[in-house]
Design a protein around this motif. Structure first.
Motif, PDB file in Angstrom:
ATOM      1  N   LEU A 139       0.829  -1.198   0.000  1.00  0.00           N
ATOM      2  CA  LEU A 139       0.000   0.000   0.000  1.00  0.00           C
ATOM      3  C   LEU A 139       0.867   1.252   0.000  1.00  0.00           C
ATOM      4  O   LEU A 139       0.568   2.238  -0.708  1.00  0.00           O
ATOM      5  N   ALA A 140       1.955   1.234   0.769  1.00  0.00           N
ATOM      6  CA  ALA A 140       2.853   2.386   0.820  1.00  0.00           C
ATOM      7  C   ALA A 140       3.482   2.643  -0.552  1.00  0.00           C
ATOM      8  O   ALA A 140       3.595   3.801  -0.982  1.00  0.00           O
ATOM      9  N   ARG A 141       3.885   1.575  -1.253  1.00  0.00           N
ATOM     10  CA  ARG A 141       4.475   1.761  -2.582  1.00  0.00           C
ATOM     11  C   ARG A 141       3.453   2.373  -3.539  1.00  0.00           C
ATOM     12  O   ARG A 141       3.781   3.265  -4.333  1.00  0.00           O
ATOM     13  N   ARG A 142       2.204   1.893  -3.478  1.00  0.00           N
ATOM     14  CA  ARG A 142       1.190   2.425  -4.381  1.00  0.00           C
ATOM     15  C   ARG A 142       0.878   3.883  -4.065  1.00  0.00           C
ATOM     16  O   ARG A 142       0.763   4.724  -4.979  1.00  0.00           O
ATOM     17  N   LEU A 143       0.754   4.207  -2.781  1.00  0.00           N
ATOM     18  CA  LEU A 143       0.493   5.592  -2.397  1.00  0.00           C
ATOM     19  C   LEU A 143       1.644   6.512  -2.809  1.00  0.00           C
ATOM     20  O   LEU A 143       1.428   7.652  -3.225  1.00  0.00           O
ATOM     21  N   HIS A 144       2.856   6.009  -2.690  1.00  0.00           N
ATOM     22  CA  HIS A 144       4.020   6.789  -3.096  1.00  0.00           C
ATOM     23  C   HIS A 144       3.996   7.052  -4.594  1.00  0.00           C
ATOM     24  O   HIS A 144       4.151   8.194  -5.056  1.00  0.00           O
ATOM     25  N   ASP A 145       3.798   6.013  -5.376  1.00  0.00           N
ATOM     26  CA  ASP A 145       3.889   6.132  -6.833  1.00  0.00           C
ATOM     27  C   ASP A 145       2.725   6.910  -7.434  1.00  0.00           C
ATOM     28  O   ASP A 145       2.893   7.638  -8.418  1.00  0.00           O
ATOM     29  N   GLU A 146       1.545   6.782  -6.838  1.00  0.00           N
ATOM     30  CA  GLU A 146       0.359   7.391  -7.434  1.00  0.00           C
ATOM     31  C   GLU A 146      -0.010   8.743  -6.835  1.00  0.00           C
ATOM     32  O   GLU A 146      -0.733   9.514  -7.469  1.00  0.00           O
ATOM     33  N   GLN A 147       0.471   9.031  -5.618  1.00  0.00           N
ATOM     34  CA  GLN A 147       0.031  10.281  -4.981  1.00  0.00           C
ATOM     35  C   GLN A 147       1.122  10.970  -4.185  1.00  0.00           C
ATOM     36  O   GLN A 147       1.652  11.994  -4.615  1.00  0.00           O
ATOM     37  N   LEU A 148       1.499  10.433  -3.047  1.00  0.00           N
ATOM     38  CA  LEU A 148       2.297  11.166  -2.075  1.00  0.00           C
ATOM     39  C   LEU A 148       3.745  11.371  -2.495  1.00  0.00           C
ATOM     40  O   LEU A 148       4.411  12.278  -1.980  1.00  0.00           O
ATOM     41  N   GLY A 149       4.220  10.552  -3.403  1.00  0.00           N
ATOM     42  CA  GLY A 149       5.588  10.718  -3.891  1.00  0.00           C
ATOM     43  C   GLY A 149       5.682  11.517  -5.166  1.00  0.00           C
ATOM     44  O   GLY A 149       6.777  11.715  -5.699  1.00  0.00           O
ATOM     45  N   THR A 150       4.569  12.011  -5.662  1.00  0.00           N
ATOM     46  CA  THR A 150       4.554  12.700  -6.947  1.00  0.00           C
ATOM     47  C   THR A 150       4.863  14.191  -6.788  1.00  0.00           C
ATOM     48  O   THR A 150       4.645  14.780  -5.724  1.00  0.00           O
TER      49      THR A 150
END
Length: 618
Positions: free
Chosen positions: A233-244
Motif C-alpha cells: 500500500l505504501a508503494r502504491r500511495l508513493h507512486d500514485e500520490q504522495l511521492g509525486t
C-alpha cells in the motif's frame, strides 16, 4: 496495559516515509494492523507541512544542488529538515481509547516521550504547543491528526544533527533577519550528542521511548514487522500520490494581480495566511481561496473543503460562511478557533489600496472602526505588514485603539520600487507619502509606531505635522549612519549573495526583493559613517511625547542614536532593553509590550474609558 506492535522501518526517503505514514493509518482504520509504534529514519529530506506554501519554506535550488529530496507531509505544522542523524517516532492508536481533544492528547503523548528521554539522563519536558525541550532548547518536535478511528502522532528526535544544514535548507522566517537571530536558531535546538557527550545507540534510545510510553500510556511493546499489505500500500500511495511532484507542489503562492487580496495572522496555535482572488464588478465575489500556514487541523482535508466552500461566495458573506463551515462539522484546531480562520479571511477582504506619492500602497485595518485614535505602524527597510506578526493585535486588544498597517513603497504587496533610488527617501516618505496615506485612510488622530527606518519616518513626520500626531513610539530609531551600520549591511550583502537572506526575503516581498535590497545597499553605503539623512531639522520640531526603545545588542545602531534624539526632542523617554537586538518587539516581547501599552494609555486615557481631545487636523 495494552499491547502495541513496535516496528522499525529503517532509513527511507522523505516521500517514502510519508507514504508509509498514510499506509499505516489506512491499514489501522481497516483493521488490518494493530495499534503501532513505528521508528523511522530519513535520507536527507526537506518536508513541509500539508498546508504550507512550498516555495516560502524550502530553498528549492539549494536542495536540488545538494541532492536533498523535497516532500510534503500528510500532517500540518512547519517545515523540517530530516536526515540520518534524527530518529522518527510515531504512534497509530485507537482514538476512542484516548480521552480529550487533540491538544490534550498531544500533551499526554509528548509527556510520555519526555519521560522516556529522561531515562537517558536528560531533563526533557513537554512545552506547548508541540515541542519537547531540555532547558528551553528543542530536542524533539511533534505533530499529529485524527483520521477515522486512528490517532496518528509523530515526532522527530535530534540525536546527532547539523543545525547549520537545517538553516541552509529551510527558509528561516524573514523576521529573523539579524545575524544574532540566526545564531539563536542554532542555539534553540539541542541534540542527544550534545546533552550526553556521546551518540547513544539506536536501541538504547528506542528502549527509553518505549518505556516512557509504557509508564505514561500503558502501552506494552511487542516487537514485530511491517506487513506485506502495508508495504504494498505504501508503494502504491508513493507512486500514485504522495511521492509525486503534483502532491509536493500542491500548495504554492498564487500569482499576484489587482484582484488578489491577502492577510496573515499569528496566533498561539500557529500562523495563518489567506489569499483570496476576487471577481465581478468591484471584486464583490470570491473566485478562489487559498488558506495556508503553520498549524494543525484534523481532519486534514477540512481546510481544502473550506477553500471550496468559499468559492463563489459574496465578499459580504465570507465571514459567516467560514463560521457556518466549522459549525457544521467536527474539527480539531489545537491552539486555534474557527474565529481565527474567520478573522484571517475577513482581514484579507478588508485589505485597502491607497495612493502615496504616486505609488499604490496596500494595507490592513485592525481593531474597531469606531476607535478615535489610530495606531499607525511603519516597518523597517526590509520589513512588511506580515513581519509585525501579532504585535499590533496585542496593542489593539490592550488599548482599544484601532490600527493601520501598510506595506511601504517597494515592500510586501505594495507597488515595486523603481530606480534611481533617492538618498532622501526617509524624508520624502515622512513629508510626502505618509501624509497621503493618512489622508487616504481618513486618519485624523494618530499614534505613530515605527521600527528602524519606520521610526525615523515617524519622528520626522511628527515634527513636520505636529498637530496631526498624538505621540510616537520609535523602535530602534536612527538619525545617521554608524560604522557598525555599514559593517552589518556588509554582512547582509554577503548573506544575500551566498546565504539564504534573499530566499527569506522573497517569502514576504516576492519579485520586489531584489530592488528592495538593492536600494538599501546603494543608499546606505553611498556616504560614510556619521552622515545623516536630513531628518534632524524636522525631528527637532516634534513636541508630542516620544517613547524610544532600543535593544542594547542592536546589530545596526549604538546608544549614540537615542542620545542624539535627546538633544532634539524635549518630550522624550528612552528605554534600552538588555539582551535584545534590532527587533526588540520580537526579541523581548514582554519587556516592550508593557511600556508601550502604558505609553499609549497615557496618551488616550483608554484605561479609564475616556479620551483626551484629539489634535485638530490642519
Amino acid at each position: 496495559m495494552r499491547a502495541v506492535r513496535v516496528i522499525d522501518t529503517g532509513i527511507r526517503s522523505g516521500r517514502e516515509n510519508v507514504a508509509f505514514d498514510q499506509a499505516l493509518i489506512e491499514a489501522h482504520n481497516a483493521g488490518r494492523v494493530p495499534q503501532t509504534v513505528r521508528f523511522l529514519r530519513f535520507r536527507p529530506s526537506a518536508l513541509v507541512g500539508l498546508h504550507q506554501i512550498l516555495s516560502h519554506e524550502v530553498r528549492l535550488e539549494y536542495c536540488a544542488r545538494q541532492g536533498i529530496q523535497v516532500g510534503r507531509r500528510i500532517t500540518g505544522g512547519g517545515g523540517l529538515y530530516l536526515d540520518e542523524g534524527q530518529l522518527g517516532w510515531e504512534l497509530a492508536l485507537e482514538r476512542r481509547g484516548l480521552g480529550g481533544d487533540l491538544a490534550e492528547i498531544a500533551a499526554r503523548l509528548c509527556g510520555a516521550a519526555a519521560a522516556g528521554l529522561c531515562r537517558l539522563g536528560v531533563a526533557a519536558q513537554f512545552r506547548p504547543r508541540n515541542d519537547i525541550e531540555v532547558d528551553g532548547r528543542k530536542v524533539s518536535g511533534t505533530g499529529g491528526m485524527i483520521d477515522g478511528r486512528t490517532l496518528f502522532f509523530q515526532g522527530t528526535l535530534l540525536v546527532d544533527f547539523d543545525a547549520q544544514r537545517m538553516i541552509e535548507v529551510l527558509k528561516v522566517p524573514a523576521e529573523k533577519l539579524a545575524r544574532r537571530e540566526l545564531d539563536d536558531a542554532r542555539r534553540r535546538v539541542v541534540t542527544l550528542r550534545e546533552l550526553l557527550g556521546r551518540v547513544p545507540p539506536l536501541a538504547e534510545v528506542q528502549a527509553a521511548l518505549l518505556e516512557g510510553f509504557r509508564e505514561a500510556l500503558g502501552l506494552e511493546a511487542q516487537w514485530g514487522e511491517a506487513t506485506p499489505y502495508e508495504e504494498a500500500l505504501a508503494r502504491r500511495l508513493h507512486d500514485e500520490q504522495l511521492g509525486t511532484e503534483a502532491f509536493v507542489h500542491l500548495v504554492d503562492a498564487p500569482a499576484e494581480d489587482a484582484q488578489l487580496v491577502s492577510a496573515s495572522l499569528v496566533r498561539r496555535g500557529g500562523a495563518l495566511r489567506a489569499d483570496l482572488r476576487l471577481e465581478g464588478a468591484g471584486g464583490q465575489r470570491i473566485r478562489e481561496a487559498l488558506i495556508t500556514g503553520d498549524f494543525f487541523v484534523s481532519p486534514t482535508r477540512a481546510l481544502f473543503d473550506l477553500e471550496a466552500a468559499l468559492r463563489g461566495v459574496a465578499v459580504a458573506e465570507a465571514g459567516a460562511t467560514v463560521e457556518a463551515f466549522f459549525a457544521g462539522r467536527e474539527c480539531e484546531l489545537p491552539g486555534l478557533s474557527p474565529l481565527d480562520f474567520r478573522e484571517v479571511v475577513e482581514s484579507a477582504l478588508a485589505q485597502i489600496s491607497l495612493k502615496a506619492a504616486g505609488h499604490e500602497i496596500r494595507g490592513h485595518w485592525r481593531g474597531k472602526a469606531k476607535a478615535s485614535t489610530t495606531l499607525v505602524f511603519l516597518h523597517d527597510a526590509l520589513g512588511s505588514v506580515r513581519l509585525w506578526r501579532d504585535f499590533p493585535d496585542q496593542l489593539v486588544r490592550a488599548t482599544g485603539c484601532r490600527a493601520l498597517l501598510y506595506d511601504r513603497w517597494g515592500s510586501g504587496e505594495s507597488e515595486p520600487l523603481s530606480p534611481p533610488y533617492s538618498e532622501s527617501y526617509l524624508v520624502e516618505e515622512a513629508l510626502q507619502a505618509l501624509p497621503e496615506v493618512l489622508a487616504g485612510a481618513g486618519v485624523r488622530d494618530a499614534v505613530l509606531i515605527g521600527q528602524s527606518d519606520g521610526a525615523s519616518i515617524a519622528l520626522a513626520h511628527a515634527g513636520a505635522f505636529p498637530e496631526r500626531v498624538r505621540g510616537v513610539i520609535a523602535l530602534s530609531p536612527h538619525l545617521f549612519r554608524e560604522a557598525k551600520t555599514l559593517e552589518a549591511i556588509g554582512r547582509q550583502v554577503e548573506d544575500f549573495a551566498h546565504g539564504d537572506l534573499k530566499a527569506r526575503l522573497r517569502r514576504h516581498h516576492g519579485p520586489r526583493t531584489e530592488r528592495l535590497f538593492e536600494r538599501l545597499v546603494q543608499v546606505w553605503t553611498a556616504r560614510p559613517a556619521g552622515t545623516g539623512w536630513g531628518l534632524e531639522a524636522h525631528v527637532a520640531r516634534a513636541r508630542c511625547p516620544v517613547l524610544a526603545i532600543q535593544g542594547e545588542d542592536d546589530e545596526f545602531f549604538s546608544a549614540a542614536q537615542p542620545e542624539a534624539l535627546r538633544r532634539l526632542v524635549p518630550n522624550l523617554e528612552v528605554m534600552r532593553i538588555p539582551g535584545a537586538g534590532h527587533y526588540p518587539m520580537h526579541q523581548a516581547r514582554n519587556e516592550v509590550l508593557a511600556p508601550v501599552i502604558r505609553f499609549i494609555r497615557s496618551l488616550t486615557r483608554a484605561s479609564t474609558g475616556t479620551s483626551s481631545s484629539p489634535p485638530s487636523p490642519r
